[in-house]
Scaffold this motif. Structure first.
Motif, PDB file in Angstrom:
ATOM      1  N   HIS A   5       3.402   5.603   5.568  1.00 37.89           N
ATOM      2  CA  HIS A   5       2.271   4.678   5.760  1.00 37.89           C
ATOM      3  C   HIS A   5       1.286   5.265   6.752  1.00 37.89           C
ATOM      4  CE1 HIS A   5      -0.161   1.120   5.890  1.00 37.89           C
ATOM      5  NE2 HIS A   5      -0.075   1.103   7.208  1.00 37.89           N
ATOM      6  N   HIS A  10      -3.314   5.994   7.377  1.00 37.53           N
ATOM      7  CA  HIS A  10      -4.711   5.904   6.945  1.00 37.53           C
ATOM      8  C   HIS A  10      -5.313   7.209   7.457  1.00 37.53           C
ATOM      9  CE1 HIS A  10      -3.914   1.574   6.402  1.00 37.53           C
ATOM     10  NE2 HIS A  10      -3.287   1.665   7.567  1.00 37.53           N
ATOM     11  N   HIS A  64       0.232  -4.081   3.573  1.00 38.54           N
ATOM     12  CA  HIS A  64       0.734  -4.390   4.922  1.00 38.54           C
ATOM     13  C   HIS A  64       1.460  -5.733   4.858  1.00 38.54           C
ATOM     14  CE1 HIS A  64      -2.883  -1.879   6.055  1.00 38.54           C
ATOM     15  NE2 HIS A  64      -1.971  -1.325   6.826  1.00 38.54           N
TER      16      HIS A  64
END
Ligand SMILES: [Zn+2]
Length: 420
Positions: free
Chosen positions: A56, A58, A199
């Protein structure tokens, strides 16, 4: 692709050779054949481990690293992150992802599961860096803009950029996507057979809000809406800190992967009681991530692994929880499994995603146990060589083009701070 032979390397406390051909590990042993055209790597003074899967993150947000620390989550998003993100165009995302991939390669990661926007720019960056990216298309609200046609087109751009790229669907969360939008994303994920990532239950507040708005806890809501059924075996839930026993049971039944992000959870004050043992015992596939560098400031999976391990041992007051061999499985194999890649172990027949660490690094001097050295003493900078899908992406800590990445990343990060 030329074969690779790693000679005299330490693997599970024995010296051996590893042969890699056509992206797979095809031989391990001191007597294996050595193809004449092979790239030879001297493994003396090195130990081999599986590469890591950061499940996970970004990636492009690494340009925002260090912006607005020490604030509550909502204030941090409203005042610091979202205003800067408005300036993030395709070119900035491209350089942000290059920088993130550079950091990941330098700390031994060859697969990352991402959520962001400007995906074709991100895909180009990942393909050039030579590692694997599952790029999640962020969806908010009802997600009406996401159609079969738009998805197919985007998939062509993302997966067409390189063979190690996959597009996935990433509704942001149950509090930013409507019930209609969540079902729509799940149906799309089912029709197009892609990972569905979201999420989940990151804060206690979010769970209370879900209960008062929908009368269900987040995972129970997704079960009620049919989302868990539609995404069976393809669901990746980031965070998932606040769960009850009934939800853990649902998660196991639907073969969910959960990604724990200890650094982000601690730094944002979201919590620390990740229910690892309960989930593992129920059969939930637990993987590890760093989250974006805007919150966690680092993409180093060795650091993330150590934090996870220490938190589990400390919170449970039990040093036997999550031993290093099991931690290796969480950091590597479980993540690759979620992405459908047969890697995460150095064994004949497995896909060749592996790292060599430098045993002259002081974390390994002296070395009573290589795994202890890796997880309890080393940092990402102990990684010397990285192989992804049978190709060398870093050797002697050198990555192709890293000077330009530093320069461009600094320039684009500076532009985010300018009022426009
Ligand atoms: Zn996140």
């Amino acid at each position: 692709m030329e074969p690779i032979i790693i000679e005299n390397v330490l693997l599970n406390e024995n010296r051996t050779n590893i042969l890699i051909e056509n992206s797979k590990i095809t031989g391990i042993g001191t007597q294996i054949p050595m193809p004449v055209n092979a790239i030879r790597i001297d493994g003396r003074g090195k130990a081999a481990f599986p590469a890591f899967a950061n499940m996970h993150t970004h990636a492009a947000m690494t340009l925002l690293k260090g912006m607005g620390s020490d604030m509550p989550l909502q204030q941090w998003l409203n005042e610091s992150i979202w205003p800067a993100e408005k300036h993030l165009d395709g070119e900035a995302v491209y350089w942000g992802v290059k920088l993130a991939c550079l950091e990941m390669i330098k700390s031994g990661t060859t697969l990352f599961n991402d959520m962001y926007f400007h995906l074709p720019h991100a895909a180009k960056a990942v393909a050039e860096m030579g590692i694997r990216g599952v790029l999640g298309l962020n969806v908010f609200g009802d997600g009406d803009e996401l159609t079969d046609e738009s998805f197919r087109q985007l998939r062509g751009e993302v997966e067409g950029a390189g063979e190690l790229l996959k597009l996935s669907i990433a509704p942001h969360s149950v509090y930013t996507v409507s019930e209609k939008g969540l079902v729509h994303c799940a149906e799309m994920s089912s029709r197009h057979d892609t990972i569905f990532q979201i999420h989940m239950s990151e804060t206690e507040h979010e769970v209370q809000e879900c209960l008062s708005n929908h009368q269900f806890r987040p995972y129970a809501l997704l079960e009620h809406l049919g989302v868990l059924g539609l995404t069976e075996g393809r669901f990746v839930g980031a965070h998932s800190l606040y769960l009850d026993a009934e939800e853990i049971d649902l998660m196991a039944r639907h073969r969910i992967t959960v990604t724990h992000n200890p650094a982000s959870n601690l730094k944002l004050g979201s919590g620390y009681r990740f229910l690892y043992t309960e989930m593992r015992n129920a059969g939930v596939n637990v993987a590890l991530g760093t989250d974006g560098s805007a919150s966690s400031n680092s993409l180093d999976m060795i650091e993330a692994a150590r934090l996870m391990s220490y938190l589990q041992k400390g919170v449970r007051q039990d040093p036997t929880v999550l031993p290093a061999t099991e931690l290796m499985q969480v950091v590597s194999e479980n993540g690759f499994k979620a992405a459908g890649i047969n890697a995460g172990r150095i064994e004949v027949g497995k896909v060749a995603d592996l790292i060599l660490v430098d045993l002259d690094n002081l974390a390994f001097v002296p070395m009573h146990n290589p795994l202890s050295g890796l997880f309890y003493a080393a940092h990402g900078d102990a990684v010397d060589t990285v192989v992804c899908n049978g190709r060398i992406v870093m050797r002697n800590r050198h990555v192709e083009g890293e000077e330009e990445i530093r320069t461009q990343a600094r320039r684009h990060a500076q532009l985010l701070r300018v009022e426009r």
